[in-house]
Design a protein around this motif. Sequence first.
Motif, PDB file in Angstrom:
ATOM      1  N   VAL A 289      -7.068 153.305 102.376  1.00 31.06           N
ATOM      2  CA  VAL A 289      -7.117 154.594 101.781  1.00 31.06           C
ATOM      3  C   VAL A 289      -6.109 154.982 100.916  1.00 31.06           C
ATOM      4  O   VAL A 289      -5.074 155.314 101.307  1.00 31.06           O
ATOM      5  CB  VAL A 289      -7.138 155.541 103.064  1.00 31.06           C
ATOM      6  N   PRO A 290      -6.472 154.667  99.700  1.00 30.49           N
ATOM      7  CA  PRO A 290      -5.119 154.897  98.705  1.00 30.49           C
ATOM      8  C   PRO A 290      -5.099 156.470  98.755  1.00 30.49           C
ATOM      9  O   PRO A 290      -6.026 157.401  98.934  1.00 30.49           O
ATOM     10  CB  PRO A 290      -5.905 154.745  97.476  1.00 30.49           C
ATOM     11  N   THR A 291      -3.690 157.049  98.590  1.00 30.28           N
ATOM     12  CA  THR A 291      -3.457 158.365  98.608  1.00 30.28           C
ATOM     13  C   THR A 291      -3.432 159.156  97.359  1.00 30.28           C
ATOM     14  O   THR A 291      -3.443 160.281  97.295  1.00 30.28           O
ATOM     15  CB  THR A 291      -1.837 158.266  99.303  1.00 30.28           C
ATOM     16  N   TYR A 292      -3.420 158.100  96.091  1.00 32.12           N
ATOM     17  CA  TYR A 292      -3.782 158.838  94.966  1.00 32.12           C
ATOM     18  C   TYR A 292      -4.522 157.461  93.909  1.00 32.12           C
ATOM     19  O   TYR A 292      -4.506 156.559  94.515  1.00 32.12           O
ATOM     20  CB  TYR A 292      -2.686 159.137  94.231  1.00 32.12           C
ATOM     21  N   THR A 293      -5.189 157.993  93.040  1.00 32.00           N
ATOM     22  CA  THR A 293      -5.862 157.149  92.128  1.00 32.00           C
ATOM     23  C   THR A 293      -4.547 156.491  91.455  1.00 32.00           C
ATOM     24  O   THR A 293      -3.832 156.995  90.895  1.00 32.00           O
ATOM     25  CB  THR A 293      -6.598 157.900  91.222  1.00 32.00           C
ATOM     26  N   ALA A 294      -4.670 155.319  90.973  1.00 32.50           N
ATOM     27  CA  ALA A 294      -3.204 154.484  90.583  1.00 32.50           C
ATOM     28  C   ALA A 294      -3.785 153.458  89.621  1.00 32.50           C
ATOM     29  O   ALA A 294      -4.680 152.540  89.807  1.00 32.50           O
ATOM     30  CB  ALA A 294      -2.221 153.927  91.527  1.00 32.50           C
ATOM     31  N   ALA A 295      -2.878 153.366  88.528  1.00 28.82           N
ATOM     32  CA  ALA A 295      -3.056 152.229  87.764  1.00 28.82           C
ATOM     33  C   ALA A 295      -1.682 151.439  87.755  1.00 28.82           C
ATOM     34  O   ALA A 295      -0.803 152.268  87.571  1.00 28.82           O
ATOM     35  CB  ALA A 295      -3.528 152.835  86.019  1.00 28.82           C
ATOM     36  N   ARG A 296      -1.683 150.179  87.322  1.00 31.56           N
ATOM     37  CA  ARG A 296      -0.601 149.551  87.314  1.00 31.56           C
ATOM     38  C   ARG A 296      -0.799 148.191  86.826  1.00 31.56           C
ATOM     39  O   ARG A 296      -1.983 147.683  86.543  1.00 31.56           O
ATOM     40  CB  ARG A 296      -0.088 149.232  88.903  1.00 31.56           C
ATOM     41  N   SER A 297       0.227 147.648  86.182  1.00 36.94           N
ATOM     42  CA  SER A 297       0.350 146.103  85.409  1.00 36.94           C
ATOM     43  C   SER A 297       1.216 145.402  86.229  1.00 36.94           C
ATOM     44  O   SER A 297       2.015 145.554  87.128  1.00 36.94           O
ATOM     45  CB  SER A 297       0.390 146.538  84.120  1.00 36.94           C
ATOM     46  N   SER A 298       0.902 144.328  85.869  1.00 39.08           N
ATOM     47  CA  SER A 298       1.657 143.237  86.514  1.00 39.08           C
ATOM     48  C   SER A 298       2.922 142.852  85.881  1.00 39.08           C
ATOM     49  O   SER A 298       3.090 141.978  84.610  1.00 39.08           O
ATOM     50  CB  SER A 298       1.271 141.878  86.871  1.00 39.08           C
ATOM     51  N   VAL A 299       4.217 143.465  85.961  1.00 36.56           N
ATOM     52  CA  VAL A 299       5.528 143.379  85.052  1.00 36.56           C
ATOM     53  C   VAL A 299       5.576 141.935  85.234  1.00 36.56           C
ATOM     54  O   VAL A 299       6.274 141.487  84.274  1.00 36.56           O
ATOM     55  CB  VAL A 299       6.204 144.096  85.649  1.00 36.56           C
ATOM     56  N   ARG A 300       5.899 141.526  86.363  1.00 36.14           N
ATOM     57  CA  ARG A 300       6.403 140.143  86.477  1.00 36.14           C
ATOM     58  C   ARG A 300       5.695 138.998  85.636  1.00 36.14           C
ATOM     59  O   ARG A 300       6.231 138.096  84.688  1.00 36.14           O
ATOM     60  CB  ARG A 300       6.677 139.502  87.842  1.00 36.14           C
ATOM     61  N   TYR A 301       4.415 139.156  85.554  1.00 34.51           N
ATOM     62  CA  TYR A 301       3.597 138.300  84.946  1.00 34.51           C
ATOM     63  C   TYR A 301       3.600 138.412  83.666  1.00 34.51           C
ATOM     64  O   TYR A 301       3.929 137.508  82.820  1.00 34.51           O
ATOM     65  CB  TYR A 301       1.844 138.647  85.091  1.00 34.51           C
ATOM     66  N   ALA A 302       3.726 139.633  83.110  1.00 27.53           N
ATOM     67  CA  ALA A 302       4.263 139.763  81.731  1.00 27.53           C
ATOM     68  C   ALA A 302       5.404 139.392  81.156  1.00 27.53           C
ATOM     69  O   ALA A 302       5.433 138.786  80.189  1.00 27.53           O
ATOM     70  CB  ALA A 302       4.330 141.577  81.253  1.00 27.53           C
ATOM     71  N   GLY A 303       6.484 139.154  82.080  1.00 20.01           N
ATOM     72  CA  GLY A 303       7.755 138.519  81.656  1.00 20.01           C
ATOM     73  C   GLY A 303       7.637 137.014  81.410  1.00 20.01           C
ATOM     74  O   GLY A 303       8.012 136.446  80.638  1.00 20.01           O
ATOM     75  N   ARG A 304       6.865 136.500  82.633  1.00 22.51           N
ATOM     76  CA  ARG A 304       6.380 135.090  82.289  1.00 22.51           C
ATOM     77  C   ARG A 304       5.876 134.773  80.876  1.00 22.51           C
ATOM     78  O   ARG A 304       6.283 133.872  80.264  1.00 22.51           O
ATOM     79  CB  ARG A 304       5.565 134.614  83.738  1.00 22.51           C
ATOM     80  N   ARG A 305       4.876 135.687  80.605  1.00 22.71           N
ATOM     81  CA  ARG A 305       4.271 135.329  79.421  1.00 22.71           C
ATOM     82  C   ARG A 305       4.930 135.379  78.192  1.00 22.71           C
ATOM     83  O   ARG A 305       4.618 134.842  77.158  1.00 22.71           O
ATOM     84  CB  ARG A 305       2.800 136.160  79.306  1.00 22.71           C
ATOM     85  N   ALA A 306       5.885 136.386  78.201  1.00 25.66           N
ATOM     86  CA  ALA A 306       6.775 136.529  77.164  1.00 25.66           C
ATOM     87  C   ALA A 306       7.611 135.559  76.950  1.00 25.66           C
ATOM     88  O   ALA A 306       8.075 134.797  75.795  1.00 25.66           O
ATOM     89  CB  ALA A 306       7.810 137.802  77.509  1.00 25.66           C
ATOM     90  N   ALA A 307       7.866 134.872  78.107  1.00 22.00           N
ATOM     91  CA  ALA A 307       9.120 133.769  77.993  1.00 22.00           C
ATOM     92  C   ALA A 307       8.065 132.605  77.327  1.00 22.00           C
ATOM     93  O   ALA A 307       8.620 131.937  76.455  1.00 22.00           O
ATOM     94  CB  ALA A 307       9.452 133.346  79.500  1.00 22.00           C
ATOM     95  N   ASP A 308       6.934 132.232  77.881  1.00 25.77           N
ATOM     96  CA  ASP A 308       6.002 131.288  77.289  1.00 25.77           C
ATOM     97  C   ASP A 308       6.018 131.506  75.731  1.00 25.77           C
ATOM     98  O   ASP A 308       6.109 130.507  74.949  1.00 25.77           O
ATOM     99  CB  ASP A 308       4.599 131.647  77.691  1.00 25.77           C
ATOM    100  N   MET A 309       5.809 132.843  75.236  1.00 26.52           N
ATOM    101  CA  MET A 309       5.702 132.948  73.734  1.00 26.52           C
ATOM    102  C   MET A 309       6.876 132.753  73.209  1.00 26.52           C
ATOM    103  O   MET A 309       6.796 132.206  72.061  1.00 26.52           O
ATOM    104  CB  MET A 309       5.410 134.607  73.680  1.00 26.52           C
ATOM    105  N   LEU A 310       8.111 132.933  73.575  1.00 28.86           N
ATOM    106  CA  LEU A 310       9.216 132.990  73.136  1.00 28.86           C
ATOM    107  C   LEU A 310       9.758 131.415  72.876  1.00 28.86           C
ATOM    108  O   LEU A 310      10.117 130.951  71.811  1.00 28.86           O
ATOM    109  CB  LEU A 310      10.477 133.383  73.848  1.00 28.86           C
ATOM    110  N   LEU A 311       9.412 130.732  73.887  1.00 34.31           N
ATOM    111  CA  LEU A 311       9.749 129.278  74.078  1.00 34.31           C
ATOM    112  C   LEU A 311       8.742 128.447  72.873  1.00 34.31           C
ATOM    113  O   LEU A 311       9.291 127.383  72.171  1.00 34.31           O
ATOM    114  CB  LEU A 311       9.447 128.519  75.241  1.00 34.31           C
TER     115      LEU A 311
END
Lengths: 349, 349
Positions: A289-311
């Motif tokens: 039972v979600p108490t509110y409608t929510a949107a979210r992203s996966s920040v850690r995953y974004a960090g990993r992908r940014a690292a990939d991109m930089l390397l």
Amino acid sequence: MNLKELSNRLGLSPTTVSRALNGYPEVSERTRKRVMDAAAQYNYSPNSRAKRLATGRAMTIGHLLPMSKEHEMVNPIFSDFIAGAGRRYAEEGYDLMLTVVRDEDEAETYRDLATRGAVDGVVLHGPKTNDPRITTLTSLGLPFVVHGRSSNVPTEYNWVDVNNRRAFERATSLLLDLGHRRIALVNGLAELDFAMRRGAGYSDALQARRIAVDEDLISHGEMTETYGYARTRALLRAPCPPTALILSSIIPAIGARRAISDAGLEIGKDVSVVVYDDDLSYFRNDGDVPTYTAARSSVRYAGRRAADMLLDTIANPTASKRHLLLEAELTIGQSTGPAPEMRRYLDQG
Amino acid sequence: MNLKELSNRLGLSPTTVSRALNGYPEVSERTRKRVMDAAAQYNYSPNSRAKRLATGRAMTIGHLLPMSKEHEMVNPIFSDFIAGAGRRYAEEGYDLMLTVVRDEDEAETYRDLATRGAVDGVVLHGPKTNDPRITTLTSLGLPFVVHGRSSNVPTEYNWVDVNNRRAFERATSLLLDLGHRRIALVNGLAELDFAMRRGAGYSDALQARRIAVDEDLISHGEMTETYGYARTRALLRAPCPPTALILSSIIPAIGARRAISDAGLEIGKDVSVVVYDDDLSYFRNDGDVPTYTAARSSVRYAGRRAADMLLDTIANPTASKRHLLLEAELTIGQSTGPAPEMRRYLDQG
DNA sequence: TTGAAAGCGTTACCAT
DNA sequence: ATGGTAACGCTTTCAA
């Protein structure tokens, strides 16, 4: 224990030992095994400082955290993003260097990092609209990836971002589908690039249904509980209050919840609420039972992908710029259509 | 531009240029000025890698962030602490290296950091009770400071900590002074050292007034909103509910607030709430009317002091171990005595 | 397959 | 006050 000592004990030259340890093919398997065993036995690791000087590579990635005010808290998003990136660097033998810079020192800090050869590349956090740091970094020729984006920057650059525009367009559309027509947007500070994109997503959804944007329903502020409380209270007390709210972070949402409850109203009945946050893990909804409608992203995953991109950019500096746009999840919870009396009110005009 | 090139342009030897740049006294003021100007003009900074090899110092401090589960969010406290420490390192010309380690890799990571000479010292975050990492670091001879403390560790070590015991003793005493006798403690995970200290402060305050500790009023859990909600609801529904709650973090406090409101009760009237958090800046109370009684410490300041301590230890390795215990502030807000019917109930037995 | 020697860009020691 | 040279601990080129 250094390379010379180790090679002495083995009766080999430093050259051979170095080659064995670094996986060069021309060394015999028998020798390699001997060397590896000895290294493990004597607990030898090559001295980073010497290795870096010899190879000419820093084997280090810098992360640049801007800090406008001395007393301001660090955005929790950064640490999670950095944690994701850090795990990736470790896999490739890179170290992560964190630099906390006051806004006014930034240009000099980048220049210094580049000229003293302390890093092979950097990740830029918290870009503002038309952020001058991006031009500075481009002219320095230091490989970099931006966490987020910056509008109106003339040159191309690498970035990893969450699709803020689309997340807010979807949130707004959801509420429109439910029948809401007066939807308030409680947004972040106007100078932050992501806040601008969120506002654009909101406006796009309204305009797609030919609903005029009412500027009185939009606000910008620092994302504190106080802001959420004060703003929500003001909205609910207005002559023509909204029937739904979209909040740009969980923190003001907490204040909003309190303001709604103080006004004797109920979320999901009298007023609908949609919350966006990059990380909701500490605020997860209760079971089914979600108490509110929510949107979210996966920040850690974004960090990993940014690292990939930089390397990748470091290995391949002349390639064209890379972009990655990650979609946010939307969890449908307690959002319903406007309350009957509100609906009547809306129908009248 | 490197030292050799710069010295060629100046018609000086690299030795002299190096001395001028590093502030050695034996160089003439006229020469020093010439060198400094040229360095600024050509935008020269000495190569960190070469400098580190030559001096034998890494000029880098490592921060070790433990991460037990891959999906776990990074404690926002760490980043603020690190920001404080980072500013201090920058003042002394040190870099900050961040290492995110899975619990099982930790011992090896420290060993590696030490043997490859990547850092001059480390800061340890998130210590558990009797944390084995402290013994590992001691035996490695790498200077370190613990952010927090670890009970039952046999050796002495440097630490900077908030006085968790006293903060909770004060919070409990405040409620006792108001007349509360059934005070619930919503604490963090039992294996975390600070949770244990908080529990001790709570018990001490009760025992000082000869009030028996009721284990049913104490709980341990991960500090999520869900935990705060579920636990508070359970407490309020118990046959003999508490009249006051102490929460070990702002996050479960948000859940608690909701549970209290769902139960048709009001904070400060039907039930009193005291919240502790190391950083409440995003949750600051509204103007002059605090919405809850709160305790907090200055995490960034603690980071700066830890940095001071570590740099001092590096400069002076044989000195005895240092400790710093910081007090938390207590902000008195909406905490009153038990509601009349509760008081009646309590008086009866 | 192995080794000798040069080189990475500094600092530090010993002369002058 | 300034300069020559070795040393820091590796990698890399060239030779064997």
